[in-house]
Design an enzyme around this catalytic site. Structure first.
Site, mmCIF file in Angstrom:
data_model
loop_
_atom_site.group_PDB
_atom_site.id
_atom_site.type_symbol
_atom_site.label_atom_id
_atom_site.label_comp_id
_atom_site.label_asym_id
_atom_site.label_seq_id
_atom_site.Cartn_x
_atom_site.Cartn_y
_atom_site.Cartn_z
ATOM 1 N N ASP A 94 -31.241 -31.922 4.454
ATOM 2 C CA ASP A 94 -30.498 -32.679 5.470
ATOM 3 C C ASP A 94 -30.207 -34.041 4.834
ATOM 4 O O ASP A 94 -31.046 -34.937 4.837
ATOM 5 C CB ASP A 94 -31.365 -32.797 6.720
ATOM 6 C CG ASP A 94 -30.779 -33.716 7.785
ATOM 7 O OD1 ASP A 94 -29.716 -34.318 7.555
ATOM 8 O OD2 ASP A 94 -31.416 -33.843 8.850
ATOM 9 N N TRP A 103 -41.927 -34.861 13.942
ATOM 10 C CA TRP A 103 -42.279 -33.443 14.036
ATOM 11 C C TRP A 103 -42.302 -32.938 15.470
ATOM 12 O O TRP A 103 -42.496 -31.743 15.708
ATOM 13 C CB TRP A 103 -43.642 -33.207 13.389
ATOM 14 C CG TRP A 103 -43.572 -33.053 11.900
ATOM 15 C CD1 TRP A 103 -43.666 -34.034 10.953
ATOM 16 C CD2 TRP A 103 -43.378 -31.832 11.172
ATOM 17 N NE1 TRP A 103 -43.543 -33.502 9.689
ATOM 18 C CE2 TRP A 103 -43.371 -32.151 9.788
ATOM 19 C CE3 TRP A 103 -43.222 -30.496 11.552
ATOM 20 C CZ2 TRP A 103 -43.206 -31.183 8.795
ATOM 21 C CZ3 TRP A 103 -43.062 -29.530 10.567
ATOM 22 C CH2 TRP A 103 -43.054 -29.876 9.214
ATOM 23 N N CYS A 152 -38.916 -27.252 3.591
ATOM 24 C CA CYS A 152 -37.616 -27.574 2.987
ATOM 25 C C CYS A 152 -37.838 -28.129 1.583
ATOM 26 O O CYS A 152 -37.219 -27.666 0.626
ATOM 27 C CB CYS A 152 -36.870 -28.585 3.851
ATOM 28 S SG CYS A 152 -36.485 -27.975 5.498
ATOM 29 N N ASN A 175 -37.520 -37.589 1.799
ATOM 30 C CA ASN A 175 -38.025 -36.728 0.731
ATOM 31 C C ASN A 175 -38.112 -37.479 -0.583
ATOM 32 O O ASN A 175 -39.083 -37.338 -1.341
ATOM 33 C CB ASN A 175 -37.129 -35.498 0.578
ATOM 34 C CG ASN A 175 -36.989 -34.677 1.834
ATOM 35 O OD1 ASN A 175 -35.889 -34.213 2.154
ATOM 36 N ND2 ASN A 175 -38.071 -34.492 2.574
ATOM 37 N N HIS A 183 -26.688 -30.293 2.631
ATOM 38 C CA HIS A 183 -25.739 -30.285 3.738
ATOM 39 C C HIS A 183 -25.717 -31.586 4.535
ATOM 40 O O HIS A 183 -26.679 -32.353 4.533
ATOM 41 C CB HIS A 183 -26.009 -29.106 4.683
ATOM 42 C CG HIS A 183 -27.446 -28.994 5.097
ATOM 43 N ND1 HIS A 183 -28.368 -28.238 4.413
ATOM 44 C CD2 HIS A 183 -28.133 -29.558 6.126
ATOM 45 C CE1 HIS A 183 -29.542 -28.325 5.003
ATOM 46 N NE2 HIS A 183 -29.427 -29.128 6.037
ATOM 47 N N ARG A 198 -35.069 -26.471 -1.056
ATOM 48 C CA ARG A 198 -34.207 -25.333 -0.713
ATOM 49 C C ARG A 198 -33.128 -25.740 0.282
ATOM 50 O O ARG A 198 -32.031 -25.190 0.300
ATOM 51 C CB ARG A 198 -35.031 -24.189 -0.127
ATOM 52 C CG ARG A 198 -35.647 -24.525 1.220
ATOM 53 C CD ARG A 198 -36.193 -23.319 1.975
ATOM 54 N NE ARG A 198 -36.721 -23.757 3.256
ATOM 55 C CZ ARG A 198 -36.019 -23.803 4.388
ATOM 56 N NH1 ARG A 198 -34.747 -23.449 4.402
ATOM 57 N NH2 ARG A 198 -36.572 -24.225 5.513
ATOM 58 N N GLU A 239 -46.707 -39.712 6.884
ATOM 59 C CA GLU A 239 -46.472 -38.269 6.805
ATOM 60 C C GLU A 239 -47.033 -37.693 5.504
ATOM 61 O O GLU A 239 -47.675 -36.637 5.503
ATOM 62 C CB GLU A 239 -44.982 -37.946 6.920
ATOM 63 C CG GLU A 239 -44.732 -36.443 6.951
ATOM 64 C CD GLU A 239 -43.269 -36.069 6.892
ATOM 65 O OE1 GLU A 239 -42.868 -35.140 7.625
ATOM 66 O OE2 GLU A 239 -42.525 -36.685 6.110
ATOM 67 N N TYR A 284 -46.812 -27.531 5.622
ATOM 68 C CA TYR A 284 -47.054 -28.117 4.298
ATOM 69 C C TYR A 284 -48.526 -28.327 3.938
ATOM 70 O O TYR A 284 -49.008 -27.835 2.913
ATOM 71 C CB TYR A 284 -46.332 -29.460 4.181
ATOM 72 C CG TYR A 284 -44.843 -29.377 4.251
ATOM 73 C CD1 TYR A 284 -44.074 -29.123 3.110
ATOM 74 C CD2 TYR A 284 -44.164 -29.567 5.457
ATOM 75 C CE1 TYR A 284 -42.695 -29.054 3.166
ATOM 76 C CE2 TYR A 284 -42.781 -29.498 5.518
ATOM 77 C CZ TYR A 284 -42.050 -29.244 4.378
ATOM 78 O OH TYR A 284 -40.682 -29.170 4.434
#
Length: 302
Positions: free
Chosen positions: A207, A90, A184, A215, A245, A204, A68, A132
């Site tokens: 998950d 995706w 994100c 990430n 979250h 921002r 990715e 992105y």
């Protein structure tokens, strides 16, 4: 002489975040309709000299994460190259759009096969919009110029390493509505000191169970790649999350993960130094010593 304290395992930060979300997270409705437990404003720091920050309390499919990141850096926005490398994360967004706009209840496997085999179908339904890679490599300005933010970043690190403008972002306000998913992990900034390259990622929306481990892996990998290209050593990865979250359908999985003890972090090996940041291939990377706990299955909220 009092012995120095042993620093906590770097992964403890992530587990503490999961625990904090379960114990103190505000229950909130969200775009997906699933609902979340959420906190606002959290930070983690990883010294990359202590190991590569790939979670060990569950198996992370890092090979897909590497594919990715290379896809982002290529500037591509098509689903097909991801599917050709077995990356399916995706698919949910274009599949949901296809179902919504056509009324056809096609299954994911059939949809992906059509994207891979049918050029016209892939052109109509398999492009994710200016996500992105488009913003990183080909940001369009109001006066018609195209800006390669990543190439500018490399030039900046090499030529002006004390600059406070060593950054790039995917948050292009004028194109958000055309994106399958607005970014994100939206803004990255870098800092050079004492021969080391450190990076901060501002996210921002995080998950925490499913997305955040990827990430961290990708942000750390990018620091290693940039450092190699700029003759620096990897420094620190600083992660900052705004809306952090835990989806309500991930609560039991989070509790399961909290019952596991972290294992030693693996090590990243880059086998080759290509001529540019954009010359890396998947086979250039190896993760050594990765011995995680078993995978924990959880569904993506779309």
């Amino acid at each position: 002489m009092v012995p120095s304290a042993v620093p906590p395992h770097p992964e403890t930060q992530y587990l503490d975040l999961l625990r904090d979300l379960l114990e103190r997270g505000a229950r909130r409705e969200d775009r997906t309709g699933v609902g979340t437990l959420a906190l606002f404003g959290r930070q983690m720091r990883f010294d990359l000299s202590r190991g590569f920050p790939l979670l060990t309390t569950k198996r992370i499919f890092y090979k897909a994460a590497i594919h990715e990141l290379l896809w982002f850096l290529s500037g591509d926005t098509r689903l097909r190259p991801l599917l050709q490398n077995g990356v399916r994360i995706w698919t949910d967004w274009p599949l949901a759009r296809y179902r919504r706009e056509t009324g056809e209840s096609i299954d994911q496997e059939t949809f992906e096969r059509r994207v891979l085999e049918d050029d016209a179908f892939a052109a109509r339904w398999g492009d994710l919009g200016p996500v992105y890679g488009k913003q990183w490599r080909a940001w369009e300005t109001a006066d018609g110029r195209v800006v390669d933010q990543i190439a500018q970043l490399v030039d900046g690190i090499r030529g002006n390493p004390t600059s406070r403008r060593l950054l790039f972002t995917g948050w292009n306000v004028g194109e958000l509505e055309r994106m399958a998913l607005p970014p994100c992990h939206m803004t990255y900034q870098y800092f050079v000191a004492d021969g080391r390259l450190s990076g901060i990622l501002y996210q921002r929306s995080a998950d925490t169970l499913l997305g955040l481990p990827w990430n961290l892996c990708e942000a750390a990998l990018l620091i290693h790649m940039l450092a190699q290209q700029c003759d620096l050593e990897p420094g620190e990865l600083v992660w900052t999350g705004a809306d952090v979250h835990l989806y309500l359908n991930h609560v039991e999985q989070a509790r399961q993960q909290l019952g596991r003890e972290p294992r030693p972090l693996p090590r990243l090996v880059i086998r080759r130094r290509p001529e540019s940041l954009f010359g890396y291939r998947f086979e250039d990377f190896a993760i050594e010593g990765y011995d995680p706990h078993p995978h924990i299955r959880a569904e993506v909220a779309v």
